[in-house]
Motif scaffolding. Structure first.
Motif, PDB file in Angstrom:
ATOM      1  N   TYR A  18      39.152  46.109  35.616  1.00  0.00           N
ATOM      2  CA  TYR A  18      38.614  45.088  36.522  1.00  0.00           C
ATOM      3  C   TYR A  18      37.855  44.003  35.764  1.00  0.00           C
ATOM      4  O   TYR A  18      37.864  42.837  36.138  1.00  0.00           O
ATOM      5  CB  TYR A  18      37.734  45.730  37.611  1.00  0.00           C
ATOM      6  CG  TYR A  18      36.378  46.143  37.117  1.00  0.00           C
ATOM      7  CD1 TYR A  18      35.301  45.263  37.179  1.00  0.00           C
ATOM      8  CD2 TYR A  18      36.185  47.392  36.535  1.00  0.00           C
ATOM      9  CE1 TYR A  18      34.062  45.632  36.698  1.00  0.00           C
ATOM     10  CE2 TYR A  18      34.957  47.765  36.055  1.00  0.00           C
ATOM     11  CZ  TYR A  18      33.893  46.886  36.133  1.00  0.00           C
ATOM     12  OH  TYR A  18      32.668  47.239  35.634  1.00  0.00           O
ATOM     13  N   ASP A  19      37.202  44.409  34.662  1.00  0.00           N
ATOM     14  CA  ASP A  19      36.418  43.449  33.884  1.00  0.00           C
ATOM     15  C   ASP A  19      37.204  42.845  32.729  1.00  0.00           C
ATOM     16  O   ASP A  19      36.639  42.124  31.891  1.00  0.00           O
ATOM     17  CB  ASP A  19      35.143  44.112  33.370  1.00  0.00           C
ATOM     18  CG  ASP A  19      35.416  45.358  32.524  1.00  0.00           C
ATOM     19  OD1 ASP A  19      36.604  45.658  32.272  1.00  0.00           O
ATOM     20  OD2 ASP A  19      34.445  46.027  32.133  1.00  0.00           O
ATOM     21  N   THR A  50      43.521  40.308  37.355  1.00  0.00           N
ATOM     22  CA  THR A  50      42.592  40.770  36.333  1.00  0.00           C
ATOM     23  C   THR A  50      41.974  39.535  35.685  1.00  0.00           C
ATOM     24  O   THR A  50      42.721  38.674  35.249  1.00  0.00           O
ATOM     25  CB  THR A  50      43.317  41.602  35.256  1.00  0.00           C
ATOM     26  OG1 THR A  50      44.031  42.651  35.893  1.00  0.00           O
ATOM     27  CG2 THR A  50      42.329  42.193  34.262  1.00  0.00           C
ATOM     28  N   ARG A  52      39.112  41.363  38.276  1.00  0.00           N
ATOM     29  CA  ARG A  52      39.050  41.464  39.740  1.00  0.00           C
ATOM     30  C   ARG A  52      37.693  42.042  40.142  1.00  0.00           C
ATOM     31  O   ARG A  52      37.006  42.654  39.317  1.00  0.00           O
ATOM     32  CB  ARG A  52      40.183  42.350  40.276  1.00  0.00           C
ATOM     33  CG  ARG A  52      40.243  43.731  39.662  1.00  0.00           C
ATOM     34  CD  ARG A  52      41.512  44.486  40.046  1.00  0.00           C
ATOM     35  NE  ARG A  52      41.671  45.693  39.214  1.00  0.00           N
ATOM     36  CZ  ARG A  52      42.237  45.728  38.019  1.00  0.00           C
ATOM     37  NH1 ARG A  52      42.714  44.636  37.485  1.00  0.00           N
ATOM     38  NH2 ARG A  52      42.318  46.850  37.326  1.00  0.00           N
ATOM     39  N   THR A  53      37.363  41.872  41.403  1.00  0.00           N
ATOM     40  CA  THR A  53      36.106  42.391  41.915  1.00  0.00           C
ATOM     41  C   THR A  53      36.167  43.919  41.922  1.00  0.00           C
ATOM     42  O   THR A  53      37.157  44.485  42.389  1.00  0.00           O
ATOM     43  CB  THR A  53      35.876  41.881  43.344  1.00  0.00           C
ATOM     44  OG1 THR A  53      36.051  40.463  43.345  1.00  0.00           O
ATOM     45  CG2 THR A  53      34.482  42.220  43.836  1.00  0.00           C
ATOM     46  N   PRO A  54      35.136  44.588  41.395  1.00  0.00           N
ATOM     47  CA  PRO A  54      35.174  46.056  41.393  1.00  0.00           C
ATOM     48  C   PRO A  54      35.255  46.620  42.807  1.00  0.00           C
ATOM     49  O   PRO A  54      34.770  46.016  43.767  1.00  0.00           O
ATOM     50  CB  PRO A  54      33.872  46.461  40.704  1.00  0.00           C
ATOM     51  CG  PRO A  54      33.029  45.250  40.651  1.00  0.00           C
ATOM     52  CD  PRO A  54      33.929  44.059  40.768  1.00  0.00           C
ATOM     53  N   ALA A  55      35.893  47.771  42.918  1.00  0.00           N
ATOM     54  CA  ALA A  55      36.073  48.415  44.218  1.00  0.00           C
ATOM     55  C   ALA A  55      35.668  49.881  44.115  1.00  0.00           C
ATOM     56  O   ALA A  55      35.722  50.483  43.035  1.00  0.00           O
ATOM     57  CB  ALA A  55      37.525  48.297  44.661  1.00  0.00           C
ATOM     58  N   THR A  64      36.235  46.302  48.059  1.00  0.00           N
ATOM     59  CA  THR A  64      35.610  45.620  46.925  1.00  0.00           C
ATOM     60  C   THR A  64      34.113  45.518  47.167  1.00  0.00           C
ATOM     61  O   THR A  64      33.627  45.676  48.291  1.00  0.00           O
ATOM     62  CB  THR A  64      36.168  44.206  46.721  1.00  0.00           C
ATOM     63  OG1 THR A  64      35.815  43.411  47.863  1.00  0.00           O
ATOM     64  CG2 THR A  64      37.685  44.223  46.553  1.00  0.00           C
ATOM     65  N   LYS A  65      33.417  45.206  46.081  1.00  0.00           N
ATOM     66  CA  LYS A  65      31.960  45.085  46.164  1.00  0.00           C
ATOM     67  C   LYS A  65      31.551  44.009  47.164  1.00  0.00           C
ATOM     68  O   LYS A  65      30.472  44.075  47.740  1.00  0.00           O
ATOM     69  CB  LYS A  65      31.399  44.769  44.766  1.00  0.00           C
ATOM     70  CG  LYS A  65      29.920  44.947  44.638  1.00  0.00           C
ATOM     71  CD  LYS A  65      29.476  44.763  43.202  1.00  0.00           C
ATOM     72  CE  LYS A  65      27.976  45.043  43.107  1.00  0.00           C
ATOM     73  NZ  LYS A  65      27.511  44.947  41.726  1.00  0.00           N
ATOM     74  N   ASP A  66      32.420  43.000  47.358  1.00  0.00           N
ATOM     75  CA  ASP A  66      32.085  41.944  48.330  1.00  0.00           C
ATOM     76  C   ASP A  66      32.741  42.163  49.696  1.00  0.00           C
ATOM     77  O   ASP A  66      32.850  41.232  50.505  1.00  0.00           O
ATOM     78  CB  ASP A  66      32.379  40.549  47.769  1.00  0.00           C
ATOM     79  CG  ASP A  66      33.818  40.392  47.306  1.00  0.00           C
ATOM     80  OD1 ASP A  66      34.645  41.280  47.604  1.00  0.00           O
ATOM     81  OD2 ASP A  66      34.112  39.381  46.635  1.00  0.00           O
ATOM     82  N   GLN A  68      35.896  43.258  50.776  1.00  0.00           N
ATOM     83  CA  GLN A  68      37.316  43.131  51.120  1.00  0.00           C
ATOM     84  C   GLN A  68      37.972  44.516  51.128  1.00  0.00           C
ATOM     85  O   GLN A  68      37.755  45.311  50.206  1.00  0.00           O
ATOM     86  CB  GLN A  68      38.039  42.265  50.080  1.00  0.00           C
ATOM     87  CG  GLN A  68      37.523  40.844  49.977  1.00  0.00           C
ATOM     88  CD  GLN A  68      37.850  40.015  51.201  1.00  0.00           C
ATOM     89  OE1 GLN A  68      38.979  40.034  51.679  1.00  0.00           O
ATOM     90  NE2 GLN A  68      36.857  39.315  51.723  1.00  0.00           N
ATOM     91  N   PHE A 112      28.192  51.378  45.105  1.00  0.00           N
ATOM     92  CA  PHE A 112      28.113  50.476  43.951  1.00  0.00           C
ATOM     93  C   PHE A 112      26.781  50.629  43.214  1.00  0.00           C
ATOM     94  O   PHE A 112      26.195  49.657  42.752  1.00  0.00           O
ATOM     95  CB  PHE A 112      28.374  49.021  44.379  1.00  0.00           C
ATOM     96  CG  PHE A 112      29.769  48.827  44.918  1.00  0.00           C
ATOM     97  CD1 PHE A 112      30.845  48.593  44.071  1.00  0.00           C
ATOM     98  CD2 PHE A 112      30.016  48.929  46.288  1.00  0.00           C
ATOM     99  CE1 PHE A 112      32.131  48.447  44.572  1.00  0.00           C
ATOM    100  CE2 PHE A 112      31.307  48.783  46.793  1.00  0.00           C
ATOM    101  CZ  PHE A 112      32.362  48.537  45.931  1.00  0.00           C
TER     102      PHE A 112
END
Ligand code: SF4
Length: 141
Positions: A18-19, A50, A52-55, A64-66, A68, A112
Motif C-alpha cells: 500500500y505504501d 499503488t 493506496r489507502t491502507p485498509a 480503507t482508513k478513509d 471506502q 487502524f
C-alpha cells in the motif's frame, strides 16, 4: 518433488505494498530463484492502485482508513490469484503476515491503531478454504 508455492509478491521484491514498499524475504527469494514460487499481489490484481489507502477488516468488510468499502476489489483479487495459484499447481501459500488480503491467522482489528486480532485476510482465507497449506514466511526451511 518440491512443492510449488504461491507467495505474496511484496515478499519477493515487488513494490506492491500500500505504501509502495516491499521486502526481499531471503527464503521467499530462494523459492523464486529455484522456479518454485508464483508471486501474486491480490490487491493489485483486484484493480487497486499503488500506493493506496491502507485498509483493514471491519465487521467482515474491507474498509480503507478513509471509509471506502473495497471488499469487492479484495475479493476479486483473491479469486483471481487463487485461480492462478491452482493453474500453476501450487499446494502451499507463503503470505505476508497481518495484511487484509494476505494475513493468515492474525490481522489488524479494524481500528487502524496497530492492534492485532486472530483472523484471515481475503486471499489467505480463500487459499485455506481451497486446501492450500499456509506457511508463515519465517517458518520456511
Ligand atoms: Fe503484499 Fe498481499 Fe498486500 Fe499485495 S496484497 S502488497 S502481496 S500483502
Amino acid at each position: 518433488t518440491a512443492k510449488r508455492t504461491v507467495v505474496s509478491a511484496c515478499l519477493a521484491g515487488v513494490p506492491c505494498r500500500y505504501d509502495g514498499n516491499c521486502t526481499e524475504h531471503p527464503a521467499v527469494m530462494e523459492l523464486v530463484r529455484a522456479g518454485l514460487a508464483l508471486p501474486v499481489c491480490p490487491e493489485q490484481v483486484g484493480g487497486l492502485p499503488t500506493p493506496r489507502t491502507p485498509a483493514e477488516i471491519v465487521d467482515g468488510r474491507v474498509m480503507t482508513k478513509d471509509g471506502q468499502d473495497v471488499t469487492g476489489e479484495y475479493e476479486q483479487g483473491a479469486r483471481e490469484c487463487l485461480r492462478l495459484a491452482k493453474l500453476a499447481g501450487c499446494t502451499r501459500a507463503v503470505l505476508q503476515p497481518r495484511s487484509p488480503s494476505c494475513g493468515a491467522g492474525t490481522v489488524y482489528d479494524g481500528t487502524f491503531s496497530g492492534t492485532l486480532i486472530p483472523g484471515f485476510g481475503r486471499f489467505a482465507a480463500l487459499c485455506r478454504d481451497n486446501g492450500l497449506e499456509l506457511v508463515n514466511p519465517d517458518d520456511l526451511d
